[in-house]
Design a protein around this motif. Structure first.
Motif, PDB file in Angstrom:
ATOM      1  N   GLN A  28       0.807  -1.221   0.000  1.00 59.54           N
ATOM      2  CA  GLN A  28       0.000   0.000   0.000  1.00 59.54           C
ATOM      3  C   GLN A  28       0.840   1.271   0.000  1.00 59.54           C
ATOM      4  O   GLN A  28       0.300   2.356  -0.261  1.00 59.54           O
ATOM      5  CB  GLN A  28      -0.960  -0.027   1.197  1.00 59.54           C
ATOM      6  CG  GLN A  28      -1.958  -1.180   1.084  1.00 59.54           C
ATOM      7  CD  GLN A  28      -2.962  -1.198   2.214  1.00 59.54           C
ATOM      8  OE1 GLN A  28      -2.752  -1.888   3.205  1.00 59.54           O
ATOM      9  NE2 GLN A  28      -4.031  -0.447   2.105  1.00 59.54           N
ATOM     10  N   TYR A 291     -12.705  -0.313  12.591  1.00 57.20           N
ATOM     11  CA  TYR A 291     -13.101   0.790  11.693  1.00 57.20           C
ATOM     12  C   TYR A 291     -14.560   1.213  11.839  1.00 57.20           C
ATOM     13  O   TYR A 291     -14.896   2.351  11.598  1.00 57.20           O
ATOM     14  CB  TYR A 291     -12.850   0.415  10.225  1.00 57.20           C
ATOM     15  CG  TYR A 291     -11.378   0.416   9.887  1.00 57.20           C
ATOM     16  CD1 TYR A 291     -10.742   1.584   9.481  1.00 57.20           C
ATOM     17  CD2 TYR A 291     -10.617  -0.726  10.025  1.00 57.20           C
ATOM     18  CE1 TYR A 291      -9.383   1.603   9.200  1.00 57.20           C
ATOM     19  CE2 TYR A 291      -9.255  -0.725   9.753  1.00 57.20           C
ATOM     20  CZ  TYR A 291      -8.641   0.444   9.338  1.00 57.20           C
ATOM     21  OH  TYR A 291      -7.297   0.470   9.064  1.00 57.20           O
ATOM     22  N   TRP A 313     -18.404   4.935   4.836  1.00 57.93           N
ATOM     23  CA  TRP A 313     -18.493   4.042   6.004  1.00 57.93           C
ATOM     24  C   TRP A 313     -19.011   4.839   7.190  1.00 57.93           C
ATOM     25  O   TRP A 313     -18.549   5.952   7.458  1.00 57.93           O
ATOM     26  CB  TRP A 313     -17.118   3.475   6.384  1.00 57.93           C
ATOM     27  CG  TRP A 313     -16.469   2.632   5.342  1.00 57.93           C
ATOM     28  CD1 TRP A 313     -17.006   2.253   4.144  1.00 57.93           C
ATOM     29  CD2 TRP A 313     -15.151   2.067   5.383  1.00 57.93           C
ATOM     30  NE1 TRP A 313     -16.101   1.489   3.441  1.00 57.93           N
ATOM     31  CE2 TRP A 313     -14.957   1.355   4.177  1.00 57.93           C
ATOM     32  CE3 TRP A 313     -14.114   2.087   6.323  1.00 57.93           C
ATOM     33  CZ2 TRP A 313     -13.777   0.669   3.881  1.00 57.93           C
ATOM     34  CZ3 TRP A 313     -12.941   1.403   6.035  1.00 57.93           C
ATOM     35  CH2 TRP A 313     -12.778   0.697   4.825  1.00 57.93           C
ATOM     36  N   TRP A 377      -4.176   3.877  11.399  1.00 60.11           N
ATOM     37  CA  TRP A 377      -4.078   3.604   9.962  1.00 60.11           C
ATOM     38  C   TRP A 377      -4.461   4.866   9.232  1.00 60.11           C
ATOM     39  O   TRP A 377      -5.566   5.322   9.352  1.00 60.11           O
ATOM     40  CB  TRP A 377      -5.026   2.471   9.534  1.00 60.11           C
ATOM     41  CG  TRP A 377      -4.822   2.153   8.089  1.00 60.11           C
ATOM     42  CD1 TRP A 377      -5.458   2.735   7.022  1.00 60.11           C
ATOM     43  CD2 TRP A 377      -3.892   1.213   7.537  1.00 60.11           C
ATOM     44  NE1 TRP A 377      -4.986   2.215   5.848  1.00 60.11           N
ATOM     45  CE2 TRP A 377      -4.021   1.288   6.137  1.00 60.11           C
ATOM     46  CE3 TRP A 377      -2.955   0.335   8.091  1.00 60.11           C
ATOM     47  CZ2 TRP A 377      -3.253   0.506   5.275  1.00 60.11           C
ATOM     48  CZ3 TRP A 377      -2.211  -0.433   7.246  1.00 60.11           C
ATOM     49  CH2 TRP A 377      -2.364  -0.344   5.850  1.00 60.11           C
ATOM     50  N   PHE A 393      -6.286   7.941   3.825  1.00 61.96           N
ATOM     51  CA  PHE A 393      -6.270   7.534   5.234  1.00 61.96           C
ATOM     52  C   PHE A 393      -5.082   8.118   5.994  1.00 61.96           C
ATOM     53  O   PHE A 393      -4.964   7.931   7.203  1.00 61.96           O
ATOM     54  CB  PHE A 393      -6.169   6.004   5.335  1.00 61.96           C
ATOM     55  CG  PHE A 393      -7.484   5.260   5.209  1.00 61.96           C
ATOM     56  CD1 PHE A 393      -8.255   4.992   6.327  1.00 61.96           C
ATOM     57  CD2 PHE A 393      -7.948   4.823   3.976  1.00 61.96           C
ATOM     58  CE1 PHE A 393      -9.455   4.290   6.238  1.00 61.96           C
ATOM     59  CE2 PHE A 393      -9.146   4.117   3.871  1.00 61.96           C
ATOM     60  CZ  PHE A 393      -9.905   3.853   5.000  1.00 61.96           C
TER      61      PHE A 393
HETATM   62  O1  IFM Z   1      -6.196  -0.214   3.983  1.00 60.70           O
HETATM   63  C1  IFM Z   1      -6.828  -1.207   4.724  1.00 60.70           C
HETATM   64  C2  IFM Z   1      -5.821  -2.194   5.273  1.00 60.70           C
HETATM   65  O2  IFM Z   1      -5.049  -2.788   4.279  1.00 60.70           O
HETATM   66  C3  IFM Z   1      -6.541  -3.306   6.020  1.00 60.70           C
HETATM   67  N1  IFM Z   1      -7.444  -2.754   7.011  1.00 60.70           N
HETATM   68  C4  IFM Z   1      -8.357  -1.733   6.584  1.00 60.70           C
HETATM   69  C5  IFM Z   1      -7.593  -0.613   5.881  1.00 60.70           C
HETATM   70  C6  IFM Z   1      -8.562   0.496   5.444  1.00 60.70           C
HETATM   71  O3  IFM Z   1      -9.531  -0.026   4.616  1.00 60.70           O
END
Ligand code: IFM
Length: 424
Positions: A28, A291, A313, A377, A393
């Motif tokens: 990512q 989340y 979300w 995150w 994010f």
């Molecule tokens: O980006 C993702 C991550 O790879 C796994 N958990 C949720 C994050 C946000 O969707």
């Protein structure tokens, strides 16, 4: 957005050794990876771009992101933030935010690009990466499988075949032997539920092959992979602390109806307990990604949808308290919050999100949950899988054209909060 309804406690105390950090995953942020995901991206970018208006058109920021989301380049990870080369700069962001922990993944496809061929330069890279964290007094939390697989492993059936698990165990063992002197915390498998649901049921991830039985087989094999890897890791040294990172939304009934209550329990079981029960004996702690929560009416999830993130979300950060309390009541393990965050490109909600989350975490701790740490995150803007690059994010914004990183105002604020809470 509506004003936050929850009050922030006046003073929050966290233990001195609490881990304050941020998370990423190799594919990512690193850029330049070649794995089953990068292959899939190239094959599917055009389709994903064409489908975006139907799939993501409801997103509150759709008008702002439409151009990017309908461009196939959005779905090809490519260079991204080039974290692979710019990691020192990114680790300075951790320091700037007074963080003492960082979660990341070691990209299996780099370390073992062909079956049985280990790339010494890639291993050396991660050695230097860990050394850079050590210089900054940052505790690493190392993930071994965060959705990406070497192409050779995927071509031989990946986790669909039980007999393939041994290759993952070999990888795990190799990593701890080569690099393990510089870390203690290991996450073997990240969000097994997401990998299985998205790859085999909802079909937003490779291998994009529908099949409930196959999904269940992969899910069970991921549990086996964790258990076997954990044993192999502990055989190298018992000082490692091993777990999975479980994606744990909190399900709750929206009314008193029997059906709503039973459905919420069943959904929670399917989401969490089916898997956790299989691995908990081989977990030294429980990694939790939180989340959202899900409100259940009858047999369906129907969220308030009052405050939603850029991805649409539902935002209920304070409910992390209930997720933590439930998981601890059931499994009696210390909990490390391995992920928590919000897609918020305009940085409208992040500060509120973090303060509500921390208040929820503190309440859970007051109710007796031993929480080891909190990892946000994400450290920097990341490639958000099937959504591509548009969701943001990151505590730090990344300009993908120039590579420039800028801490968002909420991150600057968060850094000050951490300083105060760490009493430094
Ligand atoms: O980006 C993702 C991550 O790879 C796994 N958990 C949720 C994050 C946000 O969707």
């Amino acid at each position: 957005m509506a004003q936050p309804s929850e009050q922030q406690p006046k003073e929050m105390l966290f233990p001195k050794r609490f881990l304050w950090g941020a998370s990423t995953a190799a594919h990512q942020v690193e850029g330049g990876n070649h794995n089953q995901w990068s292959v899939w991206e190239l094959e599917n970018a055009k389709t994903l771009a064409a489908q975006a208006p139907y799939k993501d058109g409801h997103a509150p920021v759709w008008n702002e992101v439409r151009r990017q989301a309908t461009n196939p380049n959005n779905y090809v990870s490519g260079r991204l933030a080039n974290h692979y080369q710019r990691f020192e700069e990114d680790f300075d962001l951790l320091t700037a935010m007074n963080m003492n922990a960082y979660r990341f993944s070691i990209e299996w496809s780099r370390v073992e690009p062909k079956q049985g061929q280990w790339d010494a330069a890639a291993v050396q890279h991660y050695r230097e990466y860990l050394a850079a964290l050590k210089r900054r007094h940052v505790e690493p939390v190392v993930t071994l499988f965060h959705f990406t697989l070497p192409v050779w492993f995927s071509e031989m059936g990946g986790f669909e075949k039980r007999s393939n698990i041994r290759y993952f165990v070999e990888f795990a063992e190799r990593i701890v032997r080569e690099l393990g002197k510089d870390f203690r915390f290991i996450i073997t498998v990240n969000e097994p539920d997401t990998y299985v649901a998205q790859g085999y049921i909802e079909l937003h991830f490779p291998p994009q092959t529908y099949g409930l039985r196959r999904a269940l087989r992969v899910y069970n094999n991921l549990a086996r992979a964790h258990n076997r890897a954990a044993k192999a890791i502990r055989a190298v040294s018992p000082r490692f602390k091993v777990s999975v990172a479980k994606n744990s939304p909190y399900f709750y009934p929206g009314d008193d109806a029997w059906l709503s209550r039973v459905s919420a329990l069943c959904m929670q079981y399917v989401q969490d307990d089916y898997f956790i029960k299989k691995v908990i004996r081989q977990c030294d702690f429980l990694g939790v990604n939180y989340y959202f929560s899900n409100r259940v009416y009858g047999y369906r999830v129907h969220n308030p949808e009052k405050d939603v993130s850029d991805l649409g979300w539902d935002m209920a950060p304070g409910d992390i308290e209930h997720a933590l309390v439930r998981l601890h009541d059931r499994y009696k393990k210390p909990i490390l919050i391995t992920e928590n965050g919000v897609a918020d490109q305009n940085d409208e909600y992040r500060k509120w999100w973090i303060s509500q989350t921390l208040a929820g975490v503190r309440r859970a701790m007051d109710e007796g949950v031993p929480v080891l740490g909190y990892m946000h995150w994400s450290l920097i803007d990341n490639f958000e899988w099937g959504f591509g690059k548009w969701p943001r994010f990151g505590l730090a914004a990344v300009n993908y054209a120039t590579g420039e990183r800028t801490l968002r105002p909420s991150a600057v604020w968060f850094g000050k909060v951490i300083k105060k809470l760490r009493r430094i």
